[in-house]
Scaffold this motif. Structure first.
Motif, short mmCIF file in Angstrom:
data_model
loop_
_atom_site.label_atom_id
_atom_site.label_comp_id
_atom_site.label_asym_id
_atom_site.label_seq_id
_atom_site.Cartn_x
_atom_site.Cartn_y
_atom_site.Cartn_z
N UNK A 100 0.84 -1.21 0.00
CA UNK A 100 0.00 0.00 0.00
C UNK A 100 0.87 1.26 0.00
N UNK A 101 1.95 1.22 0.78
CA UNK A 101 2.87 2.37 0.83
C UNK A 101 3.42 2.67 -0.57
N UNK A 102 3.85 1.61 -1.26
CA UNK A 102 4.40 1.80 -2.62
C UNK A 102 3.31 2.33 -3.57
N UNK A 103 2.11 1.78 -3.45
CA UNK A 103 1.02 2.21 -4.34
C UNK A 103 0.66 3.67 -4.07
N UNK A 120 -4.64 -1.83 20.73
CA UNK A 120 -4.42 -2.69 19.56
C UNK A 120 -2.92 -2.93 19.32
N UNK A 121 -2.34 -3.75 20.21
CA UNK A 121 -0.89 -3.99 20.16
C UNK A 121 -0.44 -4.58 18.82
N UNK A 122 -1.13 -5.56 18.23
CA UNK A 122 -0.65 -6.08 16.95
C UNK A 122 -0.54 -5.01 15.88
N UNK A 123 -1.57 -4.13 15.80
CA UNK A 123 -1.55 -3.09 14.79
C UNK A 123 -0.43 -2.08 15.06
N UNK A 124 -0.28 -1.68 16.33
CA UNK A 124 0.77 -0.70 16.64
C UNK A 124 2.15 -1.25 16.30
N UNK A 129 6.74 -1.33 12.53
CA UNK A 129 7.72 -2.11 11.76
C UNK A 129 7.77 -1.71 10.29
N UNK A 130 6.73 -1.00 9.80
CA UNK A 130 6.79 -0.53 8.41
C UNK A 130 6.95 1.00 8.36
N UNK A 131 7.51 1.57 9.45
CA UNK A 131 7.98 2.95 9.39
C UNK A 131 7.03 4.02 9.88
N UNK A 151 -7.27 6.79 21.10
CA UNK A 151 -6.62 6.31 19.87
C UNK A 151 -5.25 6.96 19.69
N UNK A 152 -4.33 6.19 19.17
CA UNK A 152 -2.99 6.70 18.84
C UNK A 152 -3.01 7.17 17.39
N UNK A 153 -2.55 8.39 17.17
CA UNK A 153 -2.42 8.90 15.80
C UNK A 153 -1.09 8.37 15.26
N UNK A 154 -1.14 7.77 14.05
CA UNK A 154 0.10 7.31 13.42
C UNK A 154 0.25 7.98 12.06
N UNK A 155 1.50 8.22 11.68
CA UNK A 155 1.74 8.79 10.36
C UNK A 155 3.04 8.26 9.79
N UNK A 156 3.09 8.26 8.46
CA UNK A 156 4.33 7.89 7.75
C UNK A 156 4.45 8.79 6.54
N UNK A 157 5.59 9.48 6.46
CA UNK A 157 5.86 10.28 5.27
C UNK A 157 6.23 9.34 4.12
N UNK A 158 5.78 9.68 2.93
CA UNK A 158 6.07 8.87 1.75
C UNK A 158 7.13 9.56 0.89
N UNK A 159 7.75 8.79 0.03
CA UNK A 159 8.74 9.37 -0.87
C UNK A 159 8.02 9.92 -2.09
N UNK A 160 8.10 11.23 -2.25
CA UNK A 160 7.43 11.83 -3.39
C UNK A 160 8.46 12.37 -4.36
N UNK A 161 8.21 12.19 -5.63
CA UNK A 161 9.11 12.75 -6.63
C UNK A 161 8.54 14.09 -7.07
N UNK A 162 9.20 15.17 -6.65
CA UNK A 162 8.72 16.50 -7.02
C UNK A 162 8.87 16.72 -8.52
N UNK A 163 7.86 17.34 -9.14
CA UNK A 163 7.94 17.57 -10.59
C UNK A 163 9.07 18.54 -10.92
#
Ligand SMILES: CC(C)(COP(=O)(O)OP(=O)(O)OC[C@H]1O[C@@H](n2cnc3c(N)ncnc32)[C@H](O)[C@@H]1OP(=O)(O)O)[C@@H](O)C(=O)NCCC(=O)NCCS
Length: 163
Positions: A100-103, A120-124, A129-131, A151-163
């Motif tokens: 999903x991250x790649x997509x 929700x320990x498994x989800x956390x 583990x995926x950043x 609820x815990x807020x989670x976020x992950x920055x993605x690699x974006x290719x700037x135009x």
């Protein structure tokens, strides 16, 4: 096991897995079981949804949705991930999230966010583990079966290719 973009053909299997999670009361504030019709919009191409399958059986899915109607946040997507109860602990959830991250990166999103019940320990652990980073805790964010939940807020920055 392999992961790929979801198609409407996987609707019934995705709904079955999603409804297991809804029933368990550990993953989401949603309590109404979903139908295939309810998730039709997941396949409209705007927000990636992926499945992990083994021998043509869907084991897990991960999906994205809109974070905000504000244009400035167009590159932020919410996500969720569910593994079939009988298939957990075999790496399907991790594979779904990595795919999903790649997509989402290919689709031009710059961040994925979600909220996870503190219990929700498994989800956390999977998300760490995926950043994903745990940003903080929303206290008493909503009620599930009349009980206020944090609820815990989670976020992950993605690699974006700037135009
Ligand atoms: C959270 C969930 C998606 C994990 O999926 P999964 O396919 O079982 O996870 P994986 O086998 O890919 O495991 C990935 C990592 O998650 C963690 N994990 C998985 N199950 C765990 C458990 N029962 N306890 C603690 N950590 C766990 C581990 O860190 C694991 O990595 P490891 O193998 O190096 O220990 C699954 O438990 C699930 O569907 N739960 C119900 C729905 C839900 O809570 N979704 C999240 C809401 S956004």
């Amino acid at each position: 096991m392999r992961a790929r973009p979801a198609t409407p053909a996987e609707g019934p299997e995705i709904v079955r897995i999603y409804n297991q999670g809804i029933e368990e009361r550990i993953a989401t504030f949603e309590t109404r079981p979903r139908s295939v019709e309810d998730i039709q919009a997941w396949f409209d191409g705007a927000y990636p949804t992926v499945v992990v399958e083994d021998n043509d059986e869907v084991l897990a899915f991960a999906t994205t949705s809109a974070y905000s109607p504000r244009g400035c946040y167009a590159g932020v997507a919410e996500f969720s991930v569910y593994t079939a109860r009988e298939a957990r602990g075999r790496g399907a959830g991790r594979m779904a999230m990595q795919t999903l991250i790649e997509a989402a990166e290919r689709a031009g999103f710059w961040k994925l966010v979600s909220r996870v019940f503190v219990e929700n320990a498994p989800s956390r652990r999977l998300l760490r583990s995926v950043g994903f980073r745990e940003v903080g805790v929303h206290e008493k964010h909503a009620r599930l079966d009349s009980v206020w939940r944090d609820v815990v807020i989670v976020e992950r920055l993605l690699t974006v290719s700037d135009p």
